[in-house]
Every structure is written in structure tokens, then in C-alpha cells.
Design an enzyme around this catalytic site. Structure first.
Site, PDB file in Angstrom:
ATOM      1  N   ILE A 175       0.823  -1.151   0.090  1.00  0.00           N
ATOM      2  CA  ILE A 175       0.106   0.048   0.071  1.00  0.00           C
ATOM      3  C   ILE A 175       0.849   1.160   0.087  1.00  0.00           C
ATOM      4  O   ILE A 175       0.080   2.572   0.178  1.00  0.00           O
ATOM      5  CB  ILE A 175      -1.096   0.008   1.085  1.00  0.00           C
ATOM      6  CG1 ILE A 175      -0.437  -0.323   2.444  1.00  0.00           C
ATOM      7  CG2 ILE A 175      -2.252  -0.818   0.805  1.00  0.00           C
ATOM      8  CD1 ILE A 175      -1.533  -0.257   3.586  1.00  0.00           C
ATOM      9  N   GLY A 176       1.983   1.206   0.166  1.00  0.00           N
ATOM     10  CA  GLY A 176       2.865   2.369  -0.023  1.00  0.00           C
ATOM     11  C   GLY A 176       4.336   2.303   0.474  1.00  0.00           C
ATOM     12  O   GLY A 176       4.608   1.196   1.279  1.00  0.00           O
ATOM     13  N   GLY A 208       6.593   4.135   3.387  1.00  0.00           N
ATOM     14  CA  GLY A 208       6.577   4.798   4.542  1.00  0.00           C
ATOM     15  C   GLY A 208       8.048   5.276   5.064  1.00  0.00           C
ATOM     16  O   GLY A 208       8.970   4.694   4.374  1.00  0.00           O
ATOM     17  N   PHE A 222       9.629   4.085   7.324  1.00  0.00           N
ATOM     18  CA  PHE A 222      10.166   2.983   7.922  1.00  0.00           C
ATOM     19  C   PHE A 222      10.459   1.815   6.827  1.00  0.00           C
ATOM     20  O   PHE A 222      11.498   0.969   7.044  1.00  0.00           O
ATOM     21  CB  PHE A 222       8.900   2.368   8.938  1.00  0.00           C
ATOM     22  CG  PHE A 222       9.511   1.256   9.908  1.00  0.00           C
ATOM     23  CD1 PHE A 222      10.371   1.476  10.702  1.00  0.00           C
ATOM     24  CD2 PHE A 222       8.928   0.007   9.669  1.00  0.00           C
ATOM     25  CE1 PHE A 222      10.916   0.281  11.511  1.00  0.00           C
ATOM     26  CE2 PHE A 222       9.512  -1.050  10.423  1.00  0.00           C
ATOM     27  CZ  PHE A 222      10.467  -0.927  11.489  1.00  0.00           C
ATOM     28  N   VAL A 281       4.865  -0.612   3.150  1.00  0.00           N
ATOM     29  CA  VAL A 281       3.938  -0.874   4.025  1.00  0.00           C
ATOM     30  C   VAL A 281       2.866  -1.897   3.214  1.00  0.00           C
ATOM     31  O   VAL A 281       2.674  -1.845   1.872  1.00  0.00           O
ATOM     32  CB  VAL A 281       3.092   0.504   4.290  1.00  0.00           C
ATOM     33  CG1 VAL A 281       2.056   0.278   5.404  1.00  0.00           C
ATOM     34  CG2 VAL A 281       4.242   1.557   4.880  1.00  0.00           C
ATOM     35  N   LYS A 334       4.248  -2.504   8.577  1.00  0.00           N
ATOM     36  CA  LYS A 334       5.562  -1.802   8.009  1.00  0.00           C
ATOM     37  C   LYS A 334       6.672  -2.665   8.232  1.00  0.00           C
ATOM     38  O   LYS A 334       6.779  -2.971   9.232  1.00  0.00           O
ATOM     39  CB  LYS A 334       5.540  -0.397   8.682  1.00  0.00           C
ATOM     40  CG  LYS A 334       4.404   0.414   8.604  1.00  0.00           C
ATOM     41  CD  LYS A 334       4.749   1.812   9.022  1.00  0.00           C
ATOM     42  CE  LYS A 334       3.524   2.410   8.644  1.00  0.00           C
ATOM     43  NZ  LYS A 334       3.858   3.981   9.188  1.00  0.00           N
ATOM     44  N   ASP A 347       8.389  14.560  13.727  1.00  0.00           N
ATOM     45  CA  ASP A 347       8.178  14.604  12.140  1.00  0.00           C
ATOM     46  C   ASP A 347       6.940  14.776  11.926  1.00  0.00           C
ATOM     47  O   ASP A 347       6.402  14.067  10.928  1.00  0.00           O
ATOM     48  CB  ASP A 347       8.776  13.218  11.653  1.00  0.00           C
ATOM     49  CG  ASP A 347       9.138  13.422  10.109  1.00  0.00           C
ATOM     50  OD1 ASP A 347       9.035  14.513   9.708  1.00  0.00           O
ATOM     51  OD2 ASP A 347       9.206  12.345   9.273  1.00  0.00           O
TER      52      ASP A 347
END
Ligand SMILES: *[C@@H]1O[C@H](CO)[C@@H](O)[C@H](O)[C@H]1NC(C)=O
Ligand SMILES: *[C@@H]1O[C@H](CO)[C@@H](O)[C@H](O)[C@H]1NC(C)=O
Ligand SMILES: *[C@@H]1O[C@H](CO)[C@@H](O)[C@H](O)[C@H]1NC(C)=O
Ligand SMILES: *[C@@H]1O[C@H](CO)[C@@H](O)[C@H](O)[C@H]1NC(C)=O
Ligand SMILES: *[C@@H]1O[C@H](CO)[C@@H](O)[C@H](O)[C@H]1NC(C)=O
Ligand SMILES: *[C@@H]1O[C@H](CO)[C@@H](O)[C@H](O)[C@H]1NC(C)=O
Ligand SMILES: *[C@@H]1O[C@H](CO)[C@@H](O)[C@H](O)[C@H]1NC(C)=O
Ligand SMILES: *[C@@H]1O[C@H](CO)[C@@H](O)[C@H](O)[C@H]1NC(C)=O
Length: 886
Positions: free
Chosen positions: A586-587, A589, A591, A594, A608, A708
Site C-alpha cells: 500500500i505504499g 513509509g 520505515f 507498507v 510496515k 516529524d
């Protein structure tokens, strides 16, 4: 005269923007209001203010409760004067006011009504009761009680140095100290700029010159008490019903109720005088700071006067004073001023040209305390205060832990280091401590001796205790601890470590992973066959153990039914199942990648993943400790960290799934705009996200700095509910994780607190700065930095200065918004992004302002056909409150 006139130059406010003064947001939920001497557990709502007062039992452990004499009930000015707490023993007795926010400005007020509680009221005239009150170690005031029916008041504006404020009553051998009430109200850091951490401001006097009643909360959102003038002869009261505006950077924010009244004199030939005397016995060195507040109610005729301070002309730049029409203005001295004879006199004298006599709405007189004494190192004070409060320590622990030496807390030893004192020894043996061992002990960085023996401490020993650099003695015996101790502690040869072994030796556990590794290391040198046998045995043992652990998770079973493990630690296999072998990406991130995941019960998750190889071994324990503590942080506007995985070579964080992506996606994302956000959506998202951030800053034992804050980290759930994500992990992983995105060591370009660049320290006010940038992004839909066009704060300021508020709003809103609502958001965003962190508001203030902004927009939507400027309670907040540029 010690000073000649030019040396006490003063300032006339020159603001940037004007706003109509409206009834400010109530902040009373952040008030601490203590009725000293009220029976334990009692509370009541004061009729005059609607503020709830509570008993002082949770703030102090010493003293006696008394009621004032029944004959004098009714003479007391405030209900809290009906009872009091007196301190016949102990020398120094202190209240610890908590929670406070380190760095926040507070108004603190004590009230003292003797009321003949001890049947010695008659003697006060001949032998007054005299005692000192101190804030922390700073002298605050000397109370000289000579009248049993009078309410004595002492007020100060302080900046909290730690997360609590201590107020101490010190017995001078001249009667028994007592106190009737103690109040603490948060203020903005921009209020009263002369009050700084080292220089509290102590109130000498504050008067509303033309009022006909004492004004305080709710008229004054900070609950300052505006007293009536003592001498009224020669004064004529005037008042207005018109609306009054003020500059947005007005640092005093005098309440409307005060500004709408004033005192004047019968003619231009009569001066308006205000006199006071310094308390007998000291000269208020370094002197008084004066604030005079002016607003004229008429425009037609000239009102002009000179100001004399102890008979010296006190005009700024030799200019005469002309109070502005329906605009809050003030004149404040910049240099403290003392007089030789303890007597002070402010005199307003009409000029020859003036048609009208002089006028004065209000006066405030403060003196600035010089921090005279050393203090204990603030982190040590904070840790000790937290320990005291968390464990409800039943010891006579009051005020500063180490100082003055005469009053060092029992069980503590301190050593002075330069201007501060540090705690080196702490004996809390047999002190009824219950629960887990607090991480706070590891904040006492100079600690050499820690005795926690013979308490009811449970759980395991925090890893952080291993890091105390100078620890020589650690006695943990006589508790119910379990688990193993960190290896570094067990192996520290410089340390005398005492503990129980009844439940096994915590320093040489029978079946830990580490031991298996040791066995393996030995096996290398023995014949191959044995190695093979041993390894297979080991593998079987490990496999069996894992099964056993999984089974022991009780209702959670391994296999098809995946639930959230109780200890929040997932195995890698579990993550594979949850994410259907990482099939739905889904993307990307901060970290790592994800993936979408789902539990058996349908709960959706975001997983993640990251390979731990990029993280140095040193960061791992810190990372784990952080993750574990973050799984306990729950709030409706924070993305829930459901669990984590540190299985084999995989590092994973399991979060609640947020179906609507990030605020960034909606405002500026590359992917098609999923749904156009209306101003109402945006105001709601801003308000919710602010609450999430406020919770991080104030809702936990220690403030969590997000580090952040940006639109990417505000995620949207069903109904577009906003939640803050990716908080708190920064220390250990941001450094590595962010090297591959456009970010610096901490924070993202465009959002970084400029003060961080100077100090290198990120604080909660750095988050406030970043959040201010997000607010501007929400209003404009623009990125923080446009390469040829500079930073969003500069861009907005330019438009505001040109008076072009409407041009600020995102064109995609097509003008569909309440302009005052937009303005409120811009206004708070500009405060959040002040360069000096001390001038920025706290998140709770931001929350309050955003709540108003949302309410304005919702009001517009519900009455969209009527003109809201025409009436209702919000009239003063209407379109007319549009700032005009100056
Ligand atoms: C106190 O609250 C009551 C009920 O909400 C209200 O009627 C009253 O006006 C309030 N009093 C003050 C002083 O605000
Ligand atoms: C003070 O008065 C209240 C109510 O009249 C009573 O409940 C309380 O016990 C009294 N306290 C003391 C210390 O006498
Ligand atoms: C004591 O204070 C009360 C109330 O403020 C006042 O009325 C009275 O005159 C004072 N008594 C003396 C002896 O000053
Ligand atoms: C007086 O007001 C000005 C302008 O608001 C402020 O900058 C200054 O710090 C104030 N001085 C004192 C002593 O509070
Ligand atoms: C206060 O100052 C004014 C003007 O300087 C003077 O006329 C008046 O006598 C002074 N009052 C006292 C008590 O000093
Ligand atoms: C004001 O008038 C008085 C008396 O007429 C005169 O003595 C004084 O010099 C005048 N002051 C100024 C500043 O013109
Ligand atoms: C810790 O305190 C207990 C009780 O006071 C005492 O008996 C014990 O010796 C202390 N431990 C150390 C290591 O000093
Ligand atoms: C250790 O003690 C804590 C708190 O009493 C308890 O929750 C935990 O289950 C215990 N752990 C073990 C391994 O016994």
C-alpha cells in the site's frame, strides 16, 4: 532619585494586526484550583466563577485542616476562604502543583484568610503572623497578617522549570503559616514577556480603575483578578458598550470587561494619581515594572496627558499620551524602577491643549524576582517529582529535593556541581513502593547508590537502569521482581548488586536464548557428530519452545486464527499470514514498505516491514523499548501501534489500518485527489490532529516529541477522522529510515523548527512549529517550500501584511468558507511558527483555537442563509473580526 527619566524608557505597543476583542476560549479544564483545608475528597463549584475547587489532600501530606470562626463566615471574599490548612510544625511545608508542562507560563495565586481559626485573631494587631512563601527556591512574598477578616492575596507569573511547580510556606518563627487556596492557570508563552524561567514576575497590584465589581474568570480567560481601586475619591467612572479591538500581538490581553470601563477626573486641571507603597522591610529590588492600559471611548475631542512617575516626566520619546479610540493599548516600563522611600506615585496630568481630563482603564504593577539561589538540576527534580507522584511516596518530601541543604529530602544525598546540585544517592528501602520499577530512576544520571529493597515492586528491571554511568550499589532485594536482569548489569564488576533468588537467579536464567548461543559456541570445538546431535537437539528444543510459547498465549492460537497477541509481539509467520504473504503493497513509509493485512476477525491492519540489518545492533534495544512503550499509547486521534515483530531477521510494525490515506494525498498527492476536502473537513482534520499531538505532549508520563509532524503523517480513517501516525520512534529509527527520503536527521524539510538548527534539540515546541506549517498547508493547499517562492510562513505573512486574507485560502475551496474561521487557523499557525520557540503556544492552546475555527465554519453551514454577523453569541467573532493590515 536613583534614575533619571531616559533610563526607564517605555514601550507603546505597535501591533501588526487588529482583531475585535471577543470572549476568549475557556481554558478552565487546565486550571488547578485547590481549596486548602477542604476535607479530603471534597469538591465544589464556586458560584462566582463556575470553577471547580478540590481538596488539597492529593497535593500535600502535612499540616492541619481548620474552619474559620463561624462568626466570620460571610466576611470572606471567596468561598475558598471558609477553611484553611495551617502548618504548626515542619519549618518548610510545600504543595506540589501538577501536572504542569515544563516551559509553560503559569499564573499562580495563593489566598490567605485567617478568619480567627485559632481564636487568636485578636492578637494579630499586636503580634502579626509573618511567614514567607516561595515558588520552588525563589522568594515569592512575605505575608504579614494583621487583620483576621481580610483576604490576603499573592500572585505570580512563572515559567515551569519541571513538570510541576512547588509552592512552599516557610515558618520564620513569627506565627503559624497557613493558606486558604492555591490556584494555577496556564498562560501563553507570549504573555508577560518579562516573566522568564529565571525571573518570575510577582504581582504588587492590579486594578481595574472604572469597574464596579471585581473581574476574574470567566471574563478573564487567565483568571487574573482585577481588583477595584482602593482610593476612589476624585475618580469618575466611565464606560462604553461598543466593541473594542486589539492588536493580535497584545501581550497582556486585558479582558473586555476591564477595557470597557475606565476612571477619569472631574476636569483637565485635576491629575489622576495612583499611589502604592513597597512592603515594609524590603525595597522590591530590582524594582517595579508597570503596565498602564488605555482605551478611549470617544473620538471627538482631544484627550492628551503627560505621565509622571514619582514626579519625573515619564513620556515615551517625549510624546504625550493619547489613548486610542476603542483599541486596547498599553504602556509598559522596560526597566525596573525603585524609589528611595518605598513610596511610588504614578500621575496622569492633562496637557494645556487637552479638552478632556486624563483617563486610565487599568494598571498592573509587578516586580521581577532575581534568582538568587542555586537549584537542583532540573532533570533530577523532574524525575524525583514523578517518582514521588507515581508511587505516592509517603515521606516528608517537599519543595526542591536538594536545596536548601537544611531541607534536603529524607533518603537523598546530593552533591553540588557548579551552579546546580545533583542527586547521587537515593534510599527508598521499605517505602511501600508498589508496581513496576520506574524508568525515572535512570534519569538521575549522577546516581551512585540506589536502594529499593523491601518494597512491593513487581515486573522486570528496566533496561535503562543499566545505563547509569556511575552506579555503584543497586539493592533490589525484598521485592517481587521476575524476569531476567540485563546482562550488562549482571556483568558490571564495579556494581554491588543485591537481589532475591527465590524465583530463580535473574542473572543466570536457566533457559534463555543467550544461553543457547553460549552452548553453541562451545559445541564448535567438540567432534562433529556431537555437534550435529547437539544442533538437532537445539533446533528441536527451539521449535518445541516456540510451539509452547505460542500455545501459552492462551486464547490466541497459532494457525488459521490469528489474533493480536497479548504481549503485542507477532512472529514473522503470523505477519506472513496476516498480509497474505505481503501481497498487497500500500505504499512506502518512512520505515520501509507498507502492506495491507487482515486478522481473522476482519480487523484491517497496516504492516510496515524493514530489514533490521540496516539498523546498528546498538539501536536495537532502544528501538524495542520505544516500540514497547508506544503500544501503550492509546488515543482516538493517534494511529494505534497494534504490535511489532522482531522475529528472525525481520523487523515489522503493525498499525491500525487507515483506509483514506494521508492528508498529503488529499491536499497535494500525485494520485488523483480522492475526495475534495471542504473547509469544514479541513478544519475538523486540523482540530483532531491537534488533539492527537496534544495528547502526545501532555497525556503520557513523559512528553513524547513526534519529531516529524507533516501532512504525510496525518492519516484519515473512515469519516475522514484524522489520526497522527509515525510518532515517537524517531530516536532509534528515523536516522536510518529517513536517509532515503528527502529528510534530514530529524524532521522533514519545510517543517523543521528553525530553532532546532541552532540548538540541535527537538522539543515539543518543535512539533508545534511543524504543526503550524501543516495548518498553513491545510489553508492554502500549497507545499511548505516553493523553490523560487520561499517558505510558506513568509508567503503567508506577506499576504497578511497586504491585508489579503482571502487570497490565502486554497482556490479549490471556491470561497466556500467562513473567513473568520480561516483567519483563526492562520492566526494560530503564525503563532505556532514563531521563530522563538518560547513565543509559540502549547498544543492545548492550538486545540482550543481550532475548536473555535471549526465551530465558526459549522455555524456558517447551519445558518448559511442568514448573515451570522447580525447576531447571536458569536456576533463579536463575525466577519467584522477580519484583521486589517497595518
Ligand atoms: C455558571 O454556570 C451556569 C450554568 O451553566 C450559568 O447559568 C451561569 O451564568 C454561570 N456563571 C458564571 C459566572 O459564568
Ligand atoms: C468544617 O466545617 C465542615 C462543614 O461545616 C465540617 O464538615 C468539617 O468537619 C469542619 N472541619 C473542621 C476541621 O472542623
Ligand atoms: C480588616 O479588614 C476588613 C475587611 O477588609 C476591614 O473592613 C477592617 O476595617 C479591617 N480592620 C482593621 C483593624 O484594619
Ligand atoms: C512591554 O511590551 C512590549 C511590546 O508588547 C514587549 O516587547 C516588552 O517585552 C514588554 N516589556 C516588559 C518589561 O514586559
Ligand atoms: C504624585 O505626583 C503628583 C504629580 O507629580 C503630585 O502632584 C502629587 O503630590 C504626588 N502625590 C504624592 C502622594 O506623592
Ligand atoms: C501650560 O499653561 C501653563 C499656564 O498657562 C503654563 O505655565 C505652561 O508653561 C504651559 N505648558 C505648556 C507645555 O505649554
Ligand atoms: C538497603 O536498605 C536496607 C534497609 O535500610 C539495608 O538493610 C541495606 O543494607 C541497604 N542496602 C545496601 C546495599 O546498602
Ligand atoms: C512478571 O510480573 C508481571 C507483573 O506482576 C506479570 O504481569 C508477568 O506476567 C510476570 N512475568 C513472568 C514471566 O512471570
Amino acid at each position: 532619585m536613583p534614575c533619571s527619566p531616559p533610563s526607564y524608557l517605555f514601550i507603546i505597543v505597535t501591533g501588526v494586526l487588529l482583531v475585535l476583542v471577543h470572549s476568549q476560549t475557556s481554558l478552565d479544564e487546565d486550571f488547578i484550583s485547590i481549596d486548602c483545608g477542604l476535607p479530603s475528597g471534597f469538591s465544589y463549584v464556586d458560584e462566582k466563577t463556575n470553577i471547580t475547587y478540590i481538596s488539597d489532600d492529593q497535593y500535600i501530606d502535612t499540616g492541619e485542616n481548620h474552619n474559620i470562626s463561624s462568626q466570620l463566615q460571610g466576611a470572606e471574599q471567596f468561598r475558598s476562604g471558609l477553611n484553611l490548612r495551617s502548618f504548626p510544625t515542619g519549618g518548610r511545608n510545600c504543595y506540589t502543583l501538577y501536572p504542569a508542562i515544563k516551559g509553560q507560563k503559569y499564573l499562580i495565586r495563593g489566598m490567605f484568610m485567617h478568619g480567627n481559626y485559632d481564636n487568636k485573631g485578636q492578637d494579630l494587631v499586636s503580634s502579626p503572623v509573618t511567614f514567607d512563601i516561595r515558588i520552588g527556591l525563589n522568594f515569592w512574598n512575605r505575608l504579614n497578617i494583621i487583620n483576621a477578616t481580610m483576604t490576603y492575596t499573592s500572585e505570580a507569573i512563572v515559567v515551569a522549570i519541571v513538570n510541576s511547580v512547588s509552592v512552599c510556606l516557610v515558618d520564620n518563627g513569627e506565627g503559624t503559616p497557613f493558606i486558604s487556596s492555591l490556584e494555577m492557570r496556564p498562560m501563553k508563552s507570549s504573555n508577560y514577556p518579562a516573566a522568564t524561567p529565571n525571573h518570575p514576575l510577582l504581582l504588587q497590584d492590579r486594578r481595574s480603575m472604572g469597574a464596579s465589581r471585581i473581574i476574574r474568570y470567566p471574563d478573564d480567560p487567565y483568571d487574573r483578578v482585577w481588583w477595584l481601586p482602593q482610593i476612589t475619591s476624585g475618580l469618575i467612572k466611565i464606560s462604553t458598550r461598543s466593541l473594542i479591538s486589539r492588536y493580535t500581538d497584545d501581550v497582556y490581553e486585558v479582558p473586555v470587561a476591564v477595557l470597557k470601563t475606565a476612571a477619569t477626573t472631574s476636569s483637565t486641571s485635576t491629575a489622576l494619581n495612583f499611589l502604592w507603597a513597597a512592603p515594609t522591610g524590603w525595597d522590591a529590588t530590582p524594582g517595579y515594572l508597570i503596565g498602564l492600559h488605555f482605551t478611549d471611548f470617544q473620538q471627538g475631542q482631544l484627550r492628551e496627558f503627560d505621565i509622571y512617575y514619582n514626579n519625573d516626566l515619564w513620556n515615551y520619546d517625549n510624546k504625550k499620551t493619547k489613548p486610542p479610540y476603542l483599541l486596547a493599548n498599553y504602556i509598559n516600563g522596560t526597566t525596573p524602577y525603585t524609589s528611595d522611600n518605598y513610596l511610588y506615585n504614578i500621575s496622569l496630568v492633562a496637557t494645556n491643549a487637552s479638552v478632556l481630563p486624563p483617563m486610565l482603564n487599568a494598571i498592573e504593577i509587578y516586580y521581577q524576582v532575581q534568582q538568587d539561589e542555586k537549584m537542583t538540576y532540573s532533570e533530577d527534580v523532574e524525575a524525583m517529582m514523578t517518582v514521588k507522584i507515581d508511587y505516592q511516596v509517603k515521606k516528608n518530601w517537599m519543595g526542591d529535593p536538594c536545596l536548601p541543604e537544611k531541607y534536603t529530602w529524607s533518603g537523598l544525598k546530593c552533591r553540588s556541581q557548579g551552579v546546580t546540585s545533583r542527586i547521587i544517592s537515593l534510599d527508598l528501602s521499605s517505602s511501600d513502593l508498589q508496581g513496576a520499577i520506574s524508568e525515572q530512576f535512570s534519569m538521575l544520571r549522577s546516581l551512585e547508590y540506589l536502594n529499593l529493597s523491601n518494597n512491593d515492586l513487581t515486573g522486570s528491571l528496566p533496561e535503562s537502569l543499566t545505563n547509569l554511568p556511575n552506579i555503584h550499589v543497586l539493592d533490589l532485594s525484598g521485592n517481587q521482581l521476575n524476569g531476567t536482569f540485563p546482562e550488562a548489569l549482571c556483568k558490571n564488576r564495579a556494581l554491588t548488586l543485591r537481589y532475591d533468588t527465590a524465583n530463580g537467579d535473574p542473572c543466570s536464567p536457566r533457559s534463555s536464548k543467550k544461553k543457547h548461543k553460549a552452548v553453541l559456541a562451545v559445541a564448535v570445538v567438540v567432534p562433529v557428530v556431537i555437534v550435529v546431535i547437539l544442533i538437532s537437539a537445539m533446533l528441536m528444543l527451539l521449535f518445541w519452545k516456540k510451539q509452547a510459547i505460542v500455545k501459552s498465549r492462551g486464547q490466541e492460537q497459532y494457525g488459521d486464527h490469528i489474533h493480536i497477541p497479548e504481549n503485542r509481539e507477532f512472529t514473522y509467520e503470523e505477519l506472513v499470514k496476516i498480509t497474505n504473504n505481503f501481497s498487497v503493497f500500500i505504499g512506502e513509509g518512512g520505515f520501509g514498505p507498507v502492506f495491507h493485512g487482515q486478522l481473522k476477525d476482519g480487523t484491517q491492519l497496516a504492516v510496515k516491514m524493514r530489514s533490521p540489518t540496516s539498523m546498528s545492533g546498538k539501536g536495537m534495544p532502544e528501538f524495542l523499548a520505544e516500540v514497547e512503550s508506544l503500544t501503550t499509547v492509546h488515543h482516538r486521534y493517534l494511529v494505534l501501534l497494534v504490535g511489532y515483530c522482531t522475529d528472525q531477521d525481520h523487523l515489522g510494525l503493525v498499525y491500525e489500518y487507515m483506509p483514506n490515506g494521508s492528508l498529503y494525498d488529499h491536499l497535494r498527492g500525485k494520485n488523483a485527489i480522492i475526495q475534495r476536502l471542504s473547509w469544514q473537513h479541513r478544519a475538523k482534520i486540523a482540530h483532531e490532529a491537534a488533539q492527537g499531538l496534544d495528547y502526545l505532549h501532555t497525556g503520557c508520563v513523559l512528553p513524547i516529541v513526534h519529531r516529524d509532524v507533516k501532512s504525510h503523517n496525518i492519516l484519515l480513517g473512515c469519516d475522514l477522522t484524522a489520526k497522527i501516525s509515525d510518532f515517537g520512534l524517531s530516536k532509534s529509527y528515523l536516522n536510518v529510515a529517513q536517509s532515503h527520503i528527502t529528510a534530514t536527521a530529524a524532521g522533514t524539510l519545510g517543517y523543521i523548527d528553525p530553532e532546532y538548527c541552532l540548538s540541535g534539540r527537538l522539543t515539543i515546541s518543535s512539533d508545534v512549529f511543524s504543526f503550524g506549517v501543516v495548518l498553513l498547508e491545510i489553508v492554502t493547499g500549497e507545499p511548505p517550500i516553493i523553490p523560487t517562492n520561499g517558505h510558506i510562513v513568509q508567503r503567508i505573512k506577506e499576504k497578511v501584511n497586504m491585508g489579503n486574507i482571502e487570497a490565502i485560502a486554497d482556490p479549490r475551496l471556491h470561497g466556500e468558507f467562513d473567513i473568520s474561521s480561516i483567519w483563526k487557523v492562520v492566526d494560530i499557525a503564525l503563532l505556532c511558527t514563531k521563530e522563538a520557540s518560547s513565543e509559540r503556544p502549547t498544543m492545548s492552546m492550538v486545540v482550543a483555537q481550532l475548536k473555535d475555527a471549526l465551530a465558526l465554519e459549522e455555524a456558517r453551514l447551519s445558518y448559511s442563509t442568514s448573515d451570522i454577523s447580525q447576531g447571536g453569541a458569536n456576533a463579536e467573532l463575525s466577519i467584522n473580526s477580519m484583521p486589517t493590515a497595518r
